[in-house]
Design a protein around this motif. Structure first.
Motif, PDB file in Angstrom:
ATOM      1  N   PHE A  23      -1.567  10.872  29.850  1.00  0.00           N
ATOM      2  CA  PHE A  23      -0.114  10.956  29.814  1.00  0.00           C
ATOM      3  C   PHE A  23       0.394   9.879  28.853  1.00  0.00           C
ATOM      4  O   PHE A  23       0.324   8.683  29.152  1.00  0.00           O
ATOM      5  CB  PHE A  23       0.482  10.761  31.211  1.00  0.00           C
ATOM      6  CG  PHE A  23       0.247  11.923  32.129  1.00  0.00           C
ATOM      7  CD1 PHE A  23       1.133  12.994  32.148  1.00  0.00           C
ATOM      8  CD2 PHE A  23      -0.861  11.960  32.945  1.00  0.00           C
ATOM      9  CE1 PHE A  23       0.910  14.076  32.993  1.00  0.00           C
ATOM     10  CE2 PHE A  23      -1.090  13.041  33.799  1.00  0.00           C
ATOM     11  CZ  PHE A  23      -0.196  14.103  33.809  1.00  0.00           C
ATOM     12  N   SER A  24       0.894  10.302  27.718  1.00  0.00           N
ATOM     13  CA  SER A  24       1.222   9.359  26.650  1.00  0.00           C
ATOM     14  C   SER A  24       2.433   8.499  26.965  1.00  0.00           C
ATOM     15  O   SER A  24       2.543   7.375  26.486  1.00  0.00           O
ATOM     16  CB  SER A  24       1.468  10.107  25.339  1.00  0.00           C
ATOM     17  OG  SER A  24       2.578  10.984  25.465  1.00  0.00           O
ATOM     18  N   GLN A  25       3.368   9.007  27.759  1.00  0.00           N
ATOM     19  CA  GLN A  25       4.624   8.288  27.988  1.00  0.00           C
ATOM     20  C   GLN A  25       4.514   7.304  29.162  1.00  0.00           C
ATOM     21  O   GLN A  25       5.341   7.265  30.050  1.00  0.00           O
ATOM     22  CB  GLN A  25       5.757   9.283  28.216  1.00  0.00           C
ATOM     23  CG  GLN A  25       6.018  10.148  26.988  1.00  0.00           C
ATOM     24  CD  GLN A  25       7.067  11.215  27.252  1.00  0.00           C
ATOM     25  OE1 GLN A  25       7.750  11.192  28.257  1.00  0.00           O
ATOM     26  NE2 GLN A  25       7.189  12.155  26.342  1.00  0.00           N
ATOM     27  N   LEU A  26       3.439   6.543  29.162  1.00  0.00           N
ATOM     28  CA  LEU A  26       3.238   5.491  30.143  1.00  0.00           C
ATOM     29  C   LEU A  26       2.960   4.196  29.390  1.00  0.00           C
ATOM     30  O   LEU A  26       2.443   4.212  28.273  1.00  0.00           O
ATOM     31  CB  LEU A  26       2.051   5.805  31.067  1.00  0.00           C
ATOM     32  CG  LEU A  26       2.262   6.921  32.095  1.00  0.00           C
ATOM     33  CD1 LEU A  26       0.973   7.169  32.841  1.00  0.00           C
ATOM     34  CD2 LEU A  26       3.373   6.570  33.073  1.00  0.00           C
ATOM     35  N   SER A  27       3.249   3.084  30.018  1.00  0.00           N
ATOM     36  CA  SER A  27       3.105   1.802  29.342  1.00  0.00           C
ATOM     37  C   SER A  27       1.672   1.550  28.881  1.00  0.00           C
ATOM     38  O   SER A  27       1.448   0.882  27.877  1.00  0.00           O
ATOM     39  CB  SER A  27       3.552   0.673  30.271  1.00  0.00           C
ATOM     40  OG  SER A  27       2.882   0.744  31.516  1.00  0.00           O
ATOM     41  N   ILE A  28       0.684   2.082  29.592  1.00  0.00           N
ATOM     42  CA  ILE A  28      -0.689   1.775  29.222  1.00  0.00           C
ATOM     43  C   ILE A  28      -1.047   2.353  27.863  1.00  0.00           C
ATOM     44  O   ILE A  28      -1.883   1.815  27.144  1.00  0.00           O
ATOM     45  CB  ILE A  28      -1.692   2.264  30.286  1.00  0.00           C
ATOM     46  CG1 ILE A  28      -1.580   3.775  30.497  1.00  0.00           C
ATOM     47  CG2 ILE A  28      -1.510   1.525  31.580  1.00  0.00           C
ATOM     48  CD1 ILE A  28      -2.720   4.331  31.312  1.00  0.00           C
ATOM     49  N   PHE A  29      -0.419   3.482  27.480  1.00  0.00           N
ATOM     50  CA  PHE A  29      -0.724   4.078  26.187  1.00  0.00           C
ATOM     51  C   PHE A  29       0.285   3.675  25.117  1.00  0.00           C
ATOM     52  O   PHE A  29      -0.070   3.458  23.964  1.00  0.00           O
ATOM     53  CB  PHE A  29      -0.770   5.606  26.301  1.00  0.00           C
ATOM     54  CG  PHE A  29      -1.919   6.090  27.142  1.00  0.00           C
ATOM     55  CD1 PHE A  29      -3.219   5.974  26.704  1.00  0.00           C
ATOM     56  CD2 PHE A  29      -1.692   6.652  28.388  1.00  0.00           C
ATOM     57  CE1 PHE A  29      -4.284   6.404  27.474  1.00  0.00           C
ATOM     58  CE2 PHE A  29      -2.742   7.087  29.174  1.00  0.00           C
ATOM     59  CZ  PHE A  29      -4.045   6.964  28.716  1.00  0.00           C
ATOM     60  N   SER A  30       1.566   3.564  25.493  1.00  0.00           N
ATOM     61  CA  SER A  30       2.592   3.278  24.497  1.00  0.00           C
ATOM     62  C   SER A  30       2.722   1.790  24.195  1.00  0.00           C
ATOM     63  O   SER A  30       3.204   1.411  23.123  1.00  0.00           O
ATOM     64  CB  SER A  30       3.949   3.816  24.974  1.00  0.00           C
ATOM     65  OG  SER A  30       4.324   3.200  26.196  1.00  0.00           O
ATOM     66  N   GLU A  31       2.275   0.927  25.106  1.00  0.00           N
ATOM     67  CA  GLU A  31       2.456  -0.506  24.925  1.00  0.00           C
ATOM     68  C   GLU A  31       1.143  -1.268  24.749  1.00  0.00           C
ATOM     69  O   GLU A  31       1.100  -2.291  24.087  1.00  0.00           O
ATOM     70  CB  GLU A  31       3.232  -1.085  26.110  1.00  0.00           C
ATOM     71  CG  GLU A  31       4.663  -0.525  26.216  1.00  0.00           C
ATOM     72  CD  GLU A  31       5.367  -0.996  27.476  1.00  0.00           C
ATOM     73  OE1 GLU A  31       4.836  -1.906  28.147  1.00  0.00           O
ATOM     74  OE2 GLU A  31       6.440  -0.455  27.787  1.00  0.00           O
TER      75      GLU A  31
END
Length: 527
Positions: free
Chosen positions: A198-206
């Motif tokens: 799931f791209s729209q989570l902090s782990i991927f986007s941040e």
């Protein structure tokens, strides 16, 4: 020679080692993982050993040297430094809305707060703050960097994907994981496992330093059991399976490979068996659909209803770019990314330019197609199963008219739905019927050297080639003529029975009655 004790349903590394159960040594990869980068994400299908990997990492970082005696790690590690480990299992409960998420996260965080004497926040729903305080307390009390292991990080999103509550859940979960970036200076190692991305989570986007190893060649075998590991470490168990089922050793190897092998997680991945199904089959000495029998995920059902899934290309395999099957779940325009990430499709080949994607093995193929049947035919699974038993019994007994009568009755009983009345829908129903024959007959297939028949069914003493004409202007004779003109029977002309006599060959031509929405006329002609 005593047979191995397989850890059926056991995902605790310490228990497996202490109780002398069989463990496929992956500790060389664990060592490499822990001495390369600090942040990782790994996606693998359910019941594929992710929890065991997390448990192994937990024991390693806790310095439990005695558990690694005789394994690769024993020679690789010399320091055995102990770290505080915060392990969070997000799959232990089900999520449906914000309230259930809150209850679940409380159950996950409260034991960690008690462990490190952290006073709960006045507002228990400040997930990011609570996570931060736990990590900080662990660091302050031990003087060491902290290890965070999150198992099935995506469980809340998977449980609510496609539901109204999904966006609320996503926002809350994003807050929950946000400290993993903010506290990077005191974190020694972070691993998140899951099924989807799931791209729209902090782990991927941040987390721009997050190492996604899902499709890395060097970690392709970190979960699951490779073909080499099976053939070199499990010979007695394979022989026991062969003996019980009247197979040769080579025949048992081929049956296991056909049923449970076929997973590839990178361009140059070794063949990987589904570990859950494999150890169940070897332990029980019975070939069965263990992985799919554990229950069809609710997200699969939702995907079937959201997209008009044509199973034909999945069965034969299709070309795809990596973006087509490894895309973020919430932005996907079709079910392929989720079907790949959850293990229903896998990489079959990579030619240097494009991937070929398809079903990994027979267990998944038949399980997936059976899961589709209620969507295309009867909602009642029992009715579908009863029909298949009657239909295949008639085929095995050579009663083709009875078999066709069963198909006619079954299709005419499919509830009328304006969205499903097109020709492709009924083609799919016929495809599913014949593919689901496979456990009950010798084999089913569609391809011949000269073209494609609608269905070919081989039983112990006969081969049946079916051609269905769904065009209202076509006749039974047109269908039979196509079988002859295309030479659909030619590949089977030398097929023999077990006693060495030629199998009988039959052509079945049939038409479709559009008004009644079922099979119309048919004619059976011997070879």
């Amino acid at each position: 020679m005593a047979l191995k004790r397989f850890p059926i349903g056991v995902q605790d590394f310490a228990r497996i080692r202490e109780d002398g159960m069989y463990y496929v040594d992956k500790t060389d990869l664990v060592y490499k993982l822990t001495h390369t980068d600090p942040y990782y994400f790994l996606s693998r299908p359910r019941r594929f050993g992710k929890s065991l990997l997390v448990s192994t990492l937990q024991c390693y970082f806790e310095g439990r040297k005695e558990l690694f005696a005789g394994l690769a790690m024993e020679k690789l590690e010399t320091e055995w430094k102990k770290y505080p480990v915060i392990r969070l299992d997000m799959s232990i409960v089900k999520y449906s809305d914000k309230d259930s998420l809150a209850n679940s996260l409380n159950k996950i965080l409260e034991p960690q707060e008690k462990r490190f004497a952290v006073t709960p926040e006045p507002d228990n729903h400040t997930w990011g703050v609570r996570m931060s305080r736990i990590i900080e307390a662990a660091h302050e009390q031990t003087g060491s960097q902290v290890v965070v292991l999150v198992d099935e990080y995506d469980a809340p999103m998977l449980d609510t994907f496609g539901m109204e509550s999904f966006e609320d859940i996503r926002v809350q979960v994003r807050s929950f994981y946000s400290p993993l970036k903010a506290l990077g200076g005191i974190l020694r190692f972070v691993l998140l496992t899951g099924i989807s991305k799931f791209s729209q989570l902090s782990i991927f986007s941040e987390l721009n330093n997050l190492n996604v190893i899902t499709m890395d060649d060097e970690y392709a075998a970190i979960c699951g059991i490779t073909k080499e590991e099976v053939l070199t470490q499990m010979q007695p168990e394979i022989q026991a399976l062969a003996d019980k089922n009247g197979l040769t050793y080579d025949g048992a190897c081929e049956a296991l490979k056909r049923q449970y092998d076929g997973y590839h997680f990178s361009k140059n991945s070794p063949d990987v068996f589904n570990p859950f199904s494999l150890i169940n089959a070897l332990s029980k000495r019975e070939l069965a659909n263990y992985w799919f029998a554990t229950g069809t995920p609710t997200i699969l059902t939702r995907l079937m209803r959201k997209y008009k899934v044509d199973p034909t290309p999945f069965d034969t395999g299709f070309e795809a770019t990596q973006d087509m099957f490894d895309a973020p779940t919430e932005t996907a325009k079709n079910p392929i990314p989720m079907l790949y990430q959850s293990g229903y499709l896998t990489i079959k080949n990579f030619d240097g330019f494009a991937y070929k994607i398809g079903f990994p093995n027979e267990e998944v193929r038949l399980g997936f197609l059976k899961a589709l049947m209620p969507y295309y035919a009867m909602d009642d699974v029992v009715d579908n199963d009863i029909f298949m038993l009657r239909f295949t019994k008639a085929l095995r007994e050579g009663k083709i008219d009875d078999a066709m009568t069963h198909i006619r009755a079954f299709m005419s009983g499919i509830p009328y739905n304006a969205e499903r009345k097109d020709e492709n829908h009924y083609k799919t129903v016929l495809f599913l019927i014949f593919k689901l024959c496979t456990p009950y007959v010798v084999r089913t297939e569609e391809c011949s050297a000269a073209g494609r028949a609608d269905a070919v069914v081989e039983t112990a003493d006969a081969v049946y080639v079916f051609e269905f004409k769904l065009d209202s202007s076509a006749t039974v004779d047109d269908a039979l003529k196509q079988i002859d003109d295309k030479g659909y029977l030619i590949p089977y002309s030398a097929t023999m029975t077990k006693d060495g006599s030629p199998k009988k060959l039959f052509k079945i031509g049939a038409t479709f009655d559009a008004e009644k929405r079922t099979v119309g006329e048919w004619k059976v002609v011997e070879g």
